[in-house]
Motif scaffolding. Sequence first.
Motif: not given
Lengths: 190, 93
Positions: B62-63, B66, A25-26, B68, A29-31
């Motif tokens: 760090x984005x 979204x 994800x890092x 986690x 960015x697309x779950x």
Amino acid sequence: MAKKESINPEQWVAAYADYLYAFALKRLQDPELCKDLVQDTFVSAIKNLRNYNGSSSEKTWLTAILKNKITDVFRSKASETPLPGHLSGENNTQPFFEENGHWKDKHAPRIWETEEADPLENEELKQTLERCLEKLPPLWAVVVSMKYLDEEKSDHICKELSLSPSNYWVIIHRAKLSLRACLEKNWLKG
Amino acid sequence: MKWHNNIVYNCKKATFLIDKKNLEGISPLQRIELRLHLAGCSVCRLYYSQSRRIDQMLRGFYPTRIKPENGLDEAFKKGLQESIAKEIKKSGA
């Protein structure tokens, strides 16, 4: 001889699923895509159990498999973006420079008034940077992510994405020019 | 050689070398050329420091959108566990 690591696929989900998901994800960015990649990672690990030689931990091995899958995604994203021409080619690093190589007046860097010690502590700046990164063409964003997030060596990135070194450096440069301009426009201007 | 091909007068080339230098280094000759340019160009000196600052930001980036934090949901994990069991059976491991 180093102790051989044991392997225990029944424990993988409990032990590594969240870690691998966060890792993907890092970078992507697309779950939904990342869930698929975690699943693919476990499945291909089991298919390749014989290749696991116990010299690295399970976690390291699984992460390496996941990383390959992420690189595949990077590669296909990269192929959506046309390559830049050579540095001396026309239209390159436009629109920032005049034909004679001077900065265009309206694109010349201005002094940034903010001087925090750690700029990323500033949440608003972080969000601006994120939005600026999202505006980059996919290939540039992939190159930036591989270089700065994963700290890959440049020649490794070139190899993975089939880029010539000169294309690679032009991409890095153009990405930096764009990010700088975007940050200045949206945040850092005094 | 046209005069503007000379780096001393060429910000486009100078900024390219700046980004390369900050990330991985440039040749001794290029270093000399860049220093000559920077000695006479305050705009590119500014670019130099901003380029380094952007490198710092990117390294620490760090984005955020979204996160986690919550990890994977239990239903998905259960499905994962099942597909692993299936694969193990298939491979006869």
